[in-house]
Design a protein around this motif. Structure first.
Motif, short mmCIF file in Angstrom:
data_model
loop_
_atom_site.label_atom_id
_atom_site.label_comp_id
_atom_site.label_asym_id
_atom_site.label_seq_id
_atom_site.Cartn_x
_atom_site.Cartn_y
_atom_site.Cartn_z
N TYR A 86 0.84 -1.19 0.00
CA TYR A 86 0.00 0.00 0.00
C TYR A 86 0.88 1.24 0.00
CZ TYR A 86 -3.33 -3.45 1.70
OH TYR A 86 -4.11 -4.57 1.84
N THR B 266 -1.80 7.56 1.07
CA THR B 266 -3.05 7.90 0.39
C THR B 266 -3.21 9.42 0.29
OG1 THR B 266 -4.31 7.83 2.45
CG2 THR B 266 -4.25 5.81 1.14
N ALA C 105 -7.45 7.90 -2.10
CA ALA C 105 -6.86 7.16 -3.22
C ALA C 105 -5.43 6.79 -2.88
CB ALA C 105 -6.88 8.03 -4.48
N GLN D 190 -2.10 0.19 -4.64
CA GLN D 190 -2.11 -1.11 -3.96
C GLN D 190 -1.59 -2.19 -4.89
OE1 GLN D 190 -5.98 -2.14 -2.45
NE2 GLN D 190 -6.07 -0.40 -1.06
N LEU E 198 -5.11 -7.28 -9.92
CA LEU E 198 -4.87 -6.93 -8.52
C LEU E 198 -3.43 -7.21 -8.11
CD1 LEU E 198 -8.16 -8.26 -6.90
CD2 LEU E 198 -7.56 -5.89 -7.41
N HIS F 196 -2.08 -0.90 -8.88
CA HIS F 196 -3.32 -0.28 -9.34
C HIS F 196 -3.74 0.76 -8.31
CE1 HIS F 196 -4.49 -3.62 -6.71
NE2 HIS F 196 -5.53 -2.89 -6.39
N SER G 96 -6.51 2.37 -5.86
CA SER G 96 -7.72 2.01 -5.12
C SER G 96 -8.33 3.30 -4.59
CB SER G 96 -7.36 1.08 -3.96
OG SER G 96 -8.52 0.75 -3.23
N GLU H 126 -11.36 4.62 -2.14
CA GLU H 126 -12.29 4.13 -1.12
C GLU H 126 -13.05 5.28 -0.51
OE1 GLU H 126 -10.46 3.09 2.89
OE2 GLU H 126 -8.74 2.83 1.53
N TYR I 225 -14.70 -0.07 -2.35
CA TYR I 225 -13.45 0.19 -3.03
C TYR I 225 -13.69 0.17 -4.53
CZ TYR I 225 -11.10 -0.92 1.36
OH TYR I 225 -10.68 -0.92 2.66
N GLN J 68 -11.32 -0.29 -7.80
CA GLN J 68 -9.97 -0.63 -8.25
C GLN J 68 -9.82 -0.10 -9.67
OE1 GLN J 68 -8.32 -1.68 -5.80
NE2 GLN J 68 -9.89 -2.52 -4.50
#
Length: 162
Positions: free
Chosen positions: A71, A74, A93, A96, A106, A110, A112, A114, A121, A123
């Protein structure tokens, strides 16, 4: 009494070096990660971690190595209302990657997106994120336009009240 303990080295298969087994990928670094059910039985292993990953894989241990994910930091935006306390809407954003996911999309890096509760979420591929960014720029421009109209309307209303 002396015993003969000679070992036939030819019988032991040669082992490739760690570098031969898994070369460090460009854009990654080796970091420690804690793996195990409890702190008492966990072990520390070294993993390849993307340079953008801010996860502390030791401080945030996982039960199995398959549970490791990466991760980034964000970015977020909050919408406040003058009629409510606190933020009404929030979006976050970040990048991940889940290296063992069954979905190849995944596994790759990419974006993410939320919501505030972290329950929903979205993606996004990098291309999808670029498209969303363009739409958000347009939205921001329209929001600024609406703010100016509201400001002018308030000035007209104040002028009539005077």
């Amino acid at each position: 009494m002396k015993t003969n303990t000679s070992v036939n080295l030819a019988a032991i298969p040669s082992q490739p070096s760690a570098v031969e087994q898994s070369p460090l990928q460009l854009g990654s670094r080796l970091v420690p990660a804690k793996i195990g059910r409890t702190n008492g039985t966990s072990v520390t292993v070294w993993i390849q971690c993307p340079t953008w990953c801010t996860e502390d894989h030791v401080d945030e241990p996982v039960r199995d190595v398959e549970d490791l994910a990466h991760y980034s930091a964000t970015a977020g935006v909050s919408v406040y209302s003058f009629t409510n306390a606190g933020a009404v809407h929030e979006l976050f954003a970040g990048i991940q990657s889940d290296p063992t996911a069954s979905d190849a999309r995944l596994r790759g890096a990419h974006i993410s997106i939320e919501d505030r509760g972290g329950n929903d979420y979205a993606q996004l591929t990098p291309e999808m994120a670029e498209h969303l960014a363009d739409e958000l720029i347009g939205f921001a421009s329209e929001l600024r336009h609406l703010a100016r109209i509201a400001q002018q309307a308030n000035e007209v209303t104040k002028g009539r009240a005077a």
